[in-house]
Structure formats: structure tokens, C-alpha cells
Design a protein around this motif. Structure first.
Motif, short mmCIF file in Angstrom:
data_model
loop_
_atom_site.label_atom_id
_atom_site.label_comp_id
_atom_site.label_asym_id
_atom_site.label_seq_id
_atom_site.Cartn_x
_atom_site.Cartn_y
_atom_site.Cartn_z
N SER A 82 17.49 11.03 17.04
CA SER A 82 17.73 10.72 18.12
C SER A 82 19.13 10.30 18.04
CB SER A 82 17.32 9.79 18.91
OG SER A 82 15.85 9.93 18.37
N LEU A 83 20.09 10.32 17.10
CA LEU A 83 21.03 9.60 17.11
C LEU A 83 22.41 10.55 17.21
CD1 LEU A 83 20.26 6.92 14.26
CD2 LEU A 83 21.58 6.74 17.28
N GLU A 84 21.73 12.35 16.00
CA GLU A 84 22.03 12.87 15.97
C GLU A 84 22.56 14.20 17.45
OE1 GLU A 84 21.32 14.07 11.49
OE2 GLU A 84 20.33 15.24 13.09
N VAL A 85 21.47 13.57 18.51
CA VAL A 85 21.45 14.43 19.28
C VAL A 85 22.46 14.15 20.39
CG1 VAL A 85 19.42 15.04 21.21
CG2 VAL A 85 19.34 15.98 19.23
N ALA A 86 21.76 12.40 20.61
CA ALA A 86 22.73 11.71 20.94
C ALA A 86 24.30 11.62 20.76
CB ALA A 86 22.51 10.23 21.16
N ALA A 87 24.91 11.69 19.78
CA ALA A 87 26.60 12.06 19.66
C ALA A 87 26.70 13.41 19.81
CB ALA A 87 26.21 11.76 17.56
N GLN A 88 25.80 14.69 19.61
CA GLN A 88 26.61 15.99 20.76
C GLN A 88 26.34 15.95 21.74
OE1 GLN A 88 22.86 18.07 18.55
NE2 GLN A 88 23.54 18.04 16.08
N ASN A 89 25.95 15.00 22.49
CA ASN A 89 25.97 14.88 23.53
C ASN A 89 26.94 14.18 24.42
OD1 ASN A 89 24.00 17.20 25.23
ND2 ASN A 89 23.45 16.25 23.21
N GLU A 90 28.21 13.22 23.19
CA GLU A 90 28.67 12.63 24.03
C GLU A 90 28.09 11.08 24.44
OE1 GLU A 90 31.61 15.23 25.10
OE2 GLU A 90 31.04 15.64 23.43
N VAL A 91 26.79 11.17 23.68
CA VAL A 91 26.62 9.13 24.59
C VAL A 91 26.98 8.43 23.65
CG1 VAL A 91 24.36 7.87 23.57
CG2 VAL A 91 24.03 10.40 24.82
N LYS A 92 27.56 7.22 23.95
CA LYS A 92 28.27 6.42 23.78
C LYS A 92 27.50 5.30 23.31
CE LYS A 92 31.82 8.45 23.69
NZ LYS A 92 32.01 9.12 22.42
N THR A 93 26.61 4.80 24.43
CA THR A 93 25.61 3.74 24.62
C THR A 93 24.42 4.23 24.41
OG1 THR A 93 26.28 4.05 26.66
CG2 THR A 93 27.21 2.54 25.37
N ILE A 94 23.02 3.36 23.64
CA ILE A 94 21.76 4.55 23.86
C ILE A 94 20.95 2.66 23.45
CG2 ILE A 94 22.31 4.44 20.81
CD1 ILE A 94 20.68 7.07 21.55
N ALA A 95 20.49 3.51 24.04
CA ALA A 95 18.70 2.49 24.18
C ALA A 95 17.35 2.86 23.43
CB ALA A 95 18.90 1.49 25.59
N PHE A 96 17.34 2.37 22.51
CA PHE A 96 16.01 2.76 21.79
C PHE A 96 14.43 1.91 22.56
CE2 PHE A 96 18.89 5.02 18.81
CZ PHE A 96 17.99 5.94 18.57
N ALA A 97 13.55 3.16 22.72
CA ALA A 97 12.17 2.33 22.69
C ALA A 97 11.30 1.54 21.08
CB ALA A 97 11.13 2.91 23.77
N ALA A 98 10.66 0.76 21.31
CA ALA A 98 10.48 0.81 18.78
C ALA A 98 8.78 1.64 19.34
CB ALA A 98 9.05 -0.56 18.97
N ILE A 99 9.28 2.18 18.54
CA ILE A 99 9.22 4.13 18.31
C ILE A 99 7.66 4.31 17.72
CG2 ILE A 99 9.16 6.60 17.64
CD1 ILE A 99 12.20 6.56 18.77
#
Ligand code: ADP
Length: 191
Positions: free
Chosen positions: A111-128
Motif C-alpha cells: 500500500s505504501l509503495e503504491v502510494a509513493a509511486q502515485n505521489e501520495v503525501k498523506t494517507i489514511a489506513f483502516a485496520a486491515i
């Protein structure tokens, strides 16, 4: 429902935040959905995200062709405040199976890798995996926080990682795991 009970910690230049709230309401670049392999929507947080995002979301996820357990794929956010949804597929918990923690860590890391590849700076996770997939909250919190800390300490592109816990119990378990981790890691401190 607005966020309540916020805890902040800092690791390098990244803020780690714990809140009790509803992930569909988060004003961040990307929210992370606890999806299933089909990516076509389900119960729990997945259902809530699809309802809030509107029918555009399932039309988009249909084109993603499903997702393996431990992996994540990205789509737009449609009617959500978040610009993106990262659909992450956590494992079903099996007592004593060494694959469960490996797969859960992989789900957070991808999830973090995909976020970084898409220029995501702020991210919120549910408790997967902690709902229908029955992963114990305390164990999941430890894996989630460790994986996030390892990722952001090696790669500094994400500024905010927020864990949105739905229940008081989930918040308390994540808080306990964060307390332990701030004692164990020199690079992680309460802000
Ligand atoms: P999984 O199948 O991965 O276990 P679930 O959706 O059943 O996924 O549960 C994952 C977690 O999401 C649970 O801790 C549940 O309480 C939480 N949850 C349910 N609805 C929401 C919501 N609207 N916002 C944030 N978390 C939620």
C-alpha cells in the motif's frame, strides 16, 4: 462522525497519527481500503467506502482485475474527499500460521509503495484484516506500525500516515503498540 482522540508521533519527517473515526470522511490524498480479492466491494469498511464513493468506484475496480492477498491496487476516489483509494487485500487470520504476519506486513508495505509511486503525501489506513478476517487487533497493530515505520524511515516521501480506528478498543490496541514501539525505536518519538 468527526475524528476524536488524536495521538501524534514523529519518525524522521513523517507524522504517524492515531484517530478514532470513519475512514470514508478523511481529507487525505489516499485512503486504504481493507478489500477482498475481487475488489468489487464487500461488507465492513469496504462496503462503507463503496457507498460513500458512489458507483464510479466499482466501475473502476472492475477494470483492475482483482488483487492477490498481500498486494494493493489504486483507483480514483470519486465522491470521497480523498483523491485515491488504495485497495489492499489482507490475509484471513489463521492461528499459528507464519504466513499470516508476513502477508499482513506485505499488505501494508505494498500500500505504501503504491502510494509513493502515485505521489501520495498523506494517507489514511483502516485496520486491515481485523474485522471479518479476524486478525487480533494488538498483533495487527504491531505489524502495521512496524511496517510503516520501516518504510518511512527508509523513504521519506510520505508526510502523514493516519490510522483510522473505528472502535475505542481498536484505538486502545494501536495506542498500546505505539507506546511500545516509541520505547523500542530511537527514531520514533511522540510529537
Ligand atoms: P477485513 O475483511 O480486512 O477484516 P473489515 O471491513 O471486516 O475488513 O474490518 C476491518 C476493520 O475496519 C475493522 O477493525 C472494522 O472495525 C473497521 N471498520 C469498519 N468500518 C469502518 C469505517 N467506516 N472506517 C474505519 N474503519 C472501519
Amino acid at each position: 462522525m468527526n475524528n476524536s482522540t488524536v495521538t501524534h508521533a514523529k519518525i524522521k519527517r513523517t507524522v504517524i497519527e492515531l484517530v478514532q473515526g470513519d475512514i470514508t470522511e478523511q481529507d487525505v490524498d489516499a485512503i486504504v481500503n481493507a478489500a477482498n480479492n475481487t475488489l468489487l466491494g464487500g461488507g465492513g469498511v469496504d462496503g462503507a467506502i463503496h457507498r460513500a464513493a458512489g458507483p464510479g468506484l466499482v466501475a473502476a475496480t472492475k477494470k483492475l482485475g482483482g488483487c492477490a492477498t498481500g498486494d494493493a491496487k489504486i483507483s480514483g476516489g470519486y465522491n470521497l474527499k480523498a483523491r485515491h483509494v488504495i485497495h489492499a487485500v489482507g490475509p484471513m487470520y489463521r492461528v499459528g500460521d507464519p504466513n499470516s504476519p508476513k502477508l499482513l506486513a506485505s499488505t501494508y508495505r505494498r500500500s505504501l509503495e503504491v502510494a509513493a509511486q502515485n505521489e501520495v503525501k498523506t494517507i489514511a489506513f483502516a485496520a486491515i484484516s481485523t474485522g471479518v478476517y479476524r486478525y487480533p487487533l494488538g498483533e495487527s497493530a504491531k505489524i502495521a506500525l512496524q511496517t510503516v515505520c520501516d518504510f518511512v524511515s527508509a523513504k521519506n516521501s510520505i508526510k502523514l500516515v493516519r490510522f483510522v480506528l473505528f472502535t475505542e478498543e481498536a484505538l486502545a490496541e494501536f495506542q498500546g503498540a505505539l507506546d511500545t514501539m516509541t520505547r523500542e525505536r530511537d527514531d520514533l518519538n511522540y510529537a
